[in-house]
Design an enzyme around this catalytic site. Structure first.
Site, PDB file in Angstrom:
ATOM      1  N   GLU A 175       0.852  -1.191   0.000  1.00  0.00           N
ATOM      2  CA  GLU A 175       0.000   0.000   0.000  1.00  0.00           C
ATOM      3  C   GLU A 175       0.884   1.236   0.000  1.00  0.00           C
ATOM      4  O   GLU A 175       2.099   1.137   0.227  1.00  0.00           O
ATOM      5  CB  GLU A 175      -0.900   0.017   1.247  1.00  0.00           C
ATOM      6  N   HIS A 210      -9.408  11.220   4.823  1.00  0.00           N
ATOM      7  CA  HIS A 210      -9.269  10.424   3.608  1.00  0.00           C
ATOM      8  C   HIS A 210      -9.791  11.256   2.447  1.00  0.00           C
ATOM      9  O   HIS A 210     -10.896  11.799   2.516  1.00  0.00           O
ATOM     10  CB  HIS A 210     -10.049   9.114   3.726  1.00  0.00           C
ATOM     11  N   ARG A 252      -1.931  10.925   1.030  1.00  0.00           N
ATOM     12  CA  ARG A 252      -3.312  11.306   1.370  1.00  0.00           C
ATOM     13  C   ARG A 252      -3.474  12.774   1.747  1.00  0.00           C
ATOM     14  O   ARG A 252      -4.433  13.428   1.325  1.00  0.00           O
ATOM     15  CB  ARG A 252      -3.789  10.478   2.565  1.00  0.00           C
ATOM     16  N   HIS A 254     -10.914  10.363   8.898  1.00  0.00           N
ATOM     17  CA  HIS A 254     -10.675   8.928   8.762  1.00  0.00           C
ATOM     18  C   HIS A 254      -9.983   8.324   9.978  1.00  0.00           C
ATOM     19  O   HIS A 254     -10.335   7.234  10.408  1.00  0.00           O
ATOM     20  CB  HIS A 254      -9.832   8.695   7.511  1.00  0.00           C
ATOM     21  N   ARG A 292      -0.578   8.563   9.932  1.00  0.00           N
ATOM     22  CA  ARG A 292      -0.495   7.103  10.045  1.00  0.00           C
ATOM     23  C   ARG A 292      -0.088   6.462   8.715  1.00  0.00           C
ATOM     24  O   ARG A 292      -0.635   6.789   7.662  1.00  0.00           O
ATOM     25  CB  ARG A 292      -1.862   6.566  10.455  1.00  0.00           C
TER      26      ARG A 292
HETATM   27  C1  LIG Z   1     -13.439   2.486   6.690  1.00  0.00           C
HETATM   28  C2  LIG Z   1     -12.166   2.206   7.452  1.00  0.00           C
HETATM   29  C3  LIG Z   1     -11.157   1.461   6.863  1.00  0.00           C
HETATM   30  C4  LIG Z   1      -9.980   1.176   7.572  1.00  0.00           C
HETATM   31  N1  LIG Z   1      -9.033   0.371   7.007  1.00  0.00           N
HETATM   32  C5  LIG Z   1      -7.948   0.001   7.756  1.00  0.00           C
HETATM   33  C6  LIG Z   1      -7.002  -0.970   7.261  1.00  0.00           C
HETATM   34  O1  LIG Z   1      -7.151  -1.516   6.177  1.00  0.00           O
HETATM   35  N2  LIG Z   1      -5.934  -1.279   8.049  1.00  0.00           N
HETATM   36  C7  LIG Z   1      -5.736  -0.710   9.273  1.00  0.00           C
HETATM   37  O2  LIG Z   1      -4.745  -1.014   9.942  1.00  0.00           O
HETATM   38  N3  LIG Z   1      -6.630   0.203   9.758  1.00  0.00           N
HETATM   39  C8  LIG Z   1      -7.719   0.542   9.049  1.00  0.00           C
HETATM   40  N4  LIG Z   1      -8.620   1.428   9.563  1.00  0.00           N
HETATM   41  C9  LIG Z   1      -8.399   1.952  10.926  1.00  0.00           C
HETATM   42  C10 LIG Z   1      -8.675   0.851  11.935  1.00  0.00           C
HETATM   43  O3  LIG Z   1      -9.793   0.119  11.502  1.00  0.00           O
HETATM   44  C11 LIG Z   1      -8.938   1.407  13.330  1.00  0.00           C
HETATM   45  O4  LIG Z   1      -7.977   2.351  13.688  1.00  0.00           O
HETATM   46  C12 LIG Z   1      -8.915   0.273  14.360  1.00  0.00           C
HETATM   47  O5  LIG Z   1      -9.794  -0.747  13.971  1.00  0.00           O
HETATM   48  C13 LIG Z   1      -9.307   0.806  15.730  1.00  0.00           C
HETATM   49  O6  LIG Z   1      -9.460  -0.283  16.587  1.00  0.00           O
HETATM   50  P1  LIG Z   1      -9.859  -0.025  18.101  1.00  0.00           P
HETATM   51  O7  LIG Z   1      -9.983  -1.352  18.746  1.00  0.00           O
HETATM   52  O8  LIG Z   1      -8.973   0.977  18.698  1.00  0.00           O
HETATM   53  O9  LIG Z   1     -11.294   0.705  17.998  1.00  0.00           O
HETATM   54  P2  LIG Z   1     -12.668   0.227  17.374  1.00  0.00           P
HETATM   55  O10 LIG Z   1     -12.546  -0.952  16.496  1.00  0.00           O
HETATM   56  O11 LIG Z   1     -13.311   1.447  16.812  1.00  0.00           O
HETATM   57  O12 LIG Z   1     -13.485  -0.221  18.660  1.00  0.00           O
HETATM   58  C14 LIG Z   1     -13.861   0.720  19.654  1.00  0.00           C
HETATM   59  C15 LIG Z   1     -14.806   0.036  20.600  1.00  0.00           C
HETATM   60  O13 LIG Z   1     -15.074   0.860  21.728  1.00  0.00           O
HETATM   61  C16 LIG Z   1     -16.474   0.892  21.982  1.00  0.00           C
HETATM   62  N5  LIG Z   1     -16.783   2.143  22.701  1.00  0.00           N
HETATM   63  C17 LIG Z   1     -16.616   3.411  22.280  1.00  0.00           C
HETATM   64  N6  LIG Z   1     -17.008   4.272  23.243  1.00  0.00           N
HETATM   65  C18 LIG Z   1     -17.415   3.531  24.293  1.00  0.00           C
HETATM   66  C19 LIG Z   1     -17.952   3.838  25.570  1.00  0.00           C
HETATM   67  N7  LIG Z   1     -18.153   5.098  25.997  1.00  0.00           N
HETATM   68  N8  LIG Z   1     -18.299   2.813  26.402  1.00  0.00           N
HETATM   69  C20 LIG Z   1     -18.151   1.522  26.007  1.00  0.00           C
HETATM   70  N9  LIG Z   1     -17.638   1.175  24.793  1.00  0.00           N
HETATM   71  C21 LIG Z   1     -17.283   2.173  23.958  1.00  0.00           C
HETATM   72  C22 LIG Z   1     -17.076   0.790  20.598  1.00  0.00           C
HETATM   73  O14 LIG Z   1     -18.415   0.415  20.642  1.00  0.00           O
HETATM   74  C23 LIG Z   1     -16.153  -0.275  19.980  1.00  0.00           C
HETATM   75  O15 LIG Z   1     -16.527  -1.555  20.385  1.00  0.00           O
HETATM   76  C24 LIG Z   1      -9.806   1.700   8.881  1.00  0.00           C
HETATM   77  C25 LIG Z   1     -10.812   2.453   9.468  1.00  0.00           C
HETATM   78  C26 LIG Z   1     -11.995   2.697   8.778  1.00  0.00           C
HETATM   79  C27 LIG Z   1     -13.072   3.479   9.460  1.00  0.00           C
END
Ligand SMILES: Cc1cc2nc3c(=O)[nH]c(=O)nc-3n(C[C@H](O)[C@H](O)[C@H](O)COP(=O)(O)OP(=O)(O)OC[C@H]3O[C@@H](n4cnc5c(N)ncnc54)[C@H](O)[C@@H]3O)c2cc1C
Length: 582
Positions: A137, A265, A314, A375, A410
């Site tokens: 990528e 994005h 980006r 994003h 990032r």
């Molecule tokens: C469309 C898109 C495409 C992407 N593509 C990629 C990719 O190809 N590769 C890559 O590395 N990254 C990618 N990213 C970024 C990556 O997906 C995220 O940065 C990563 O998944 C974040 O993981 P996380 O566990 O920190 O948060 P999340 O997966 O967002 O999980 C957060 C959790 O916290 C919970 N939560 C939030 N607030 C509260 C609260 N007050 N009380 C209780 N629970 C709460 C939510 O419900 C959720 O379960 C992409 C993001 C998007 C949006």
């Protein structure tokens, strides 16, 4: 090098959100908040050695940005690749302000974590030799993106990630040592008299006794609440990404860093003026395959902006689009993929095509309206290499955290990896501290003073102020305007009814206010922080992080922390980090 105090901001953030007194209490050894890649990884690993883990999540377990990830997970798995090369690419993308030691941890521990995911059941694409297939990528000098479902479509990659997630969910659900609370929104952190974090207040839409606002107590709390995308009018993030973790940690007095570095994005489908919330992403891979940007007159405006034209980084593309929209007085430009042909588009981008057609656009025959949308948040709750925040008992991992691995921008596919690596480190750190008696249980103080609540109806106004003032391209004037409008909202909303919508709206406001204040301080353009009034990178003054912390009286102190490390190969010098000024 010593941190420098920056100009004080006039901002004042209250100590907590208005909420009813907890009507019930539960306890665990460790509470994990959030069920994306970071929260699930932390909970599963903690469970191997800790008796009682409580995993709480705002809606259902599978909700969060993780399930939307399209590209894959970056890791130096190819024998011809190396952690050093992954490190170098990450540092370049981070525009000079990555914490090198944190990146070293990410890239050197990443391959093992990805292999563990395969052991857990994730079906990565594999070559004839049985090894995980890797693709490339933007920004990566090697093929190092592990994916599933073939190179052909983002949908196949996404499906494989969700399959792994499902397996993790099943493992979590079947394990009696992990209590899972769905539809449980964490409102604020509980702290003892020394500010040690010893639990959370949370609102549960549940049954029987555990319904409404309660308290969950623990010896450590792991925030894994994901991103802040909903602070803006349009974002690729799902609706749960309301910055709750950053806001709660800020109110509790944890250091928050790098919030000004927001990745927009460039090519997100523009669904009209009134479109709000999560918007469909049109992958960079479309431009990789030959799609290009045009304005309303059909002019290819990226030519001449950057050597790579439509495939420029980006931030450059997003900036050029914003400039073109301003010149032509419109709120979108177009992506032209028509020349790629029906057969190719349907084979290469089936999920994107399906989504576009569902929404009334046919990429085969029509130009696709696009505009930049929020994003990814590079900043967040400042942590050290073990995921510890500056508050005793509080950890953060995943997008809510600022480990320093992303710097100002990032590198593609590094965020899932960050969640895997740092959640694992947190689990290990908590386990050893618990067994050493290092994380004592504490009694929370009952606090009712200095609370606030923003009415749910203000959500759109917050998002509008942020999008116009502190969006993809900012200036001192635009941010002053945003800060003023946000303060008007903060001053004018007494008497709201506490409910999940108003708690989320309050969090959006607090994150938006702090982000705007921090972005206004940084008088340069770097990575995801693009200013129209300071258009160049200024290493002489701004090669470092901005930290912000809430003081007892609610005022915010900001400080600048220069980057002190320089590149040296992993093979010859790998040392555990000493956090800079935490
Ligand atoms: C469309 C898109 C495409 C992407 N593509 C990629 C990719 O190809 N590769 C890559 O590395 N990254 C990618 N990213 C970024 C990556 O997906 C995220 O940065 C990563 O998944 C974040 O993981 P996380 O566990 O920190 O948060 P999340 O997966 O967002 O999980 C957060 C959790 O916290 C919970 N939560 C939030 N607030 C509260 C609260 N007050 N009380 C209780 N629970 C709460 C939510 O419900 C959720 O379960 C992409 C993001 C998007 C949006």
């Amino acid at each position: 090098m010593q941190p420098n105090l920056l100009n004080a901001t006039n901002l004042r953030i209250p100590a907590r959100l208005t909420a009813p007194e907890p009507g019930w209490v539960i306890s665990a050894d460790v509470i994990v908040v959030g069920s994306g890649v970071a929260g699930l990884t932390a909970a599963l690993r903690l469970r191997q050695r800790v008796d009682r883990v409580l995993l709480v999540t705002k809606t259902v377990l599978s909700e969060g940005s993780t399930q939307w990830a399209q590209g894959g997970i970056a890791a130096a798995l190819d024998p011809a690749d190396s952690a050093d090369e992954h490190l170098a690419d990450t540092l370049v993308a981070g525009a000079g302000v990555c914490d090198e030691e944190a990146v070293r941890v990410l890239v050197s521990e990443g391959p093992a974590r990805v292999r563990e995911l395969a052991t857990l059941g994730m079906k990565f694409d594999r070559g004839p030799d049985g090894e995980i297939s890797l693709t490339r990528e933007g920004g990566h000098g090697r093929d190092r993106i592990a994916h599933a479902g073939g190179d052909a479509t983002g949908k196949e990659v996404s499906r494989a990630l969700i399959a792994a997630l499902d397996l993790a969910l099943i493992a979590v659900k079947e394990d009696p040592g992990i209590e899972v609370l769905e539809h449980a929104l964490v409102v604020d952190l509980l702290q003892d008299g020394d500010s040690r974090v010893c639990g959370v207040t949370l609102h549960v839409i549940g049954e029987g006794q555990m319904d409404g606002v309660g308290a969950a107590r623990a010896r450590a709390v792991v925030l894994a609440t994901g991103g802040i995308g909903q602070v803006y009018s349009s974002t690729t993030n799902p609706s749960v990404a309301t910055g709750d973790g950053v806001a709660a940690a800020l109110r509790a007095g944890a250091v928050v860093a790098d919030l000004e570095f927001v990745q927009f994005h460039p090519t997100v489908l523009w669904l009209g003026e009134g479109a709000r919330g999560q918007q469909p992403l049109l992958s960079e891979a479309m431009r990789g395959e030959g799609a290009f940007l045009v304005d309303g007159d059909g002019v290819r405006f990226m030519a001449g902006v950057h050597d790579l034209a439509d495939l420029a980084p980006r931030d450059i593309v997003a900036k050029a689009i914003v400039a073109r929209m301003a010149q032509t007085d419109t709120d979108h430009v177009y992506l032209d993929a028509r020349h790629l042909g029906k057969k190719f588009l349907e084979k290469r981008f089936p999920s994107i095509l399906a989504r576009c057609r569902e929404l009334g656009f046919d990429p085969v025959s029509e130009l696709l309206p696009v505009a930049p949308a929020q994003h990814f948040a590079s900043g967040g709750v400042r942590t050290d290499l073990d995921g510890r925040s500056t508050l005793a008992g509080l950890y953060a991992c995943g997008e809510v955290s600022c480990t320093g691995v992303h710097g100002a921008n990032r590198l593609a596919s590094n965020s899932l990896l960050e969640g895997l690596v740092f959640a694992s480190r947190i689990a290990d750190d908590i386990t050893s501290r618990l067994s050493a008696g290092d994380l004592a249980s504490a009694d929370p103080l009952v606090r009712t003073e200095d609370t606030t609540l923003v009415a749910r109806k203000e959500r759109t106004a917050v998002q509008r102020a942020m999008t116009l003032g502190t969006g993809a391209v900012r200036s001192a004037d635009s941010m002053a305007h945003a800060a003023k409008n946000l303060q008007i909202i903060a001053d004018s909303t007494p008497g709201s009814t506490p409910d999940p919508d108003s708690w989320e709206t309050s969090n959006l406001l607090h994150v938006g206010q702090l982000l705007t204040a921090m972005a206004a301080l940084r008088e340069e353009t770097r990575g995801g922080h693009i200013r129209s009034d300071f258009t160049v990178r200024d290493d002489a003054h701004w090669l470092g992080h901005i930290y912000a912390v809430r003081e007892e009286d609610g005022s915010i102190t900001t400080s600048f922390h220069p980057i002190t490390t320089s590149f040296h190969p992993i093979t010859t010098s790998f040392h555990p980090i000493t956090p800079q000024v935490l």
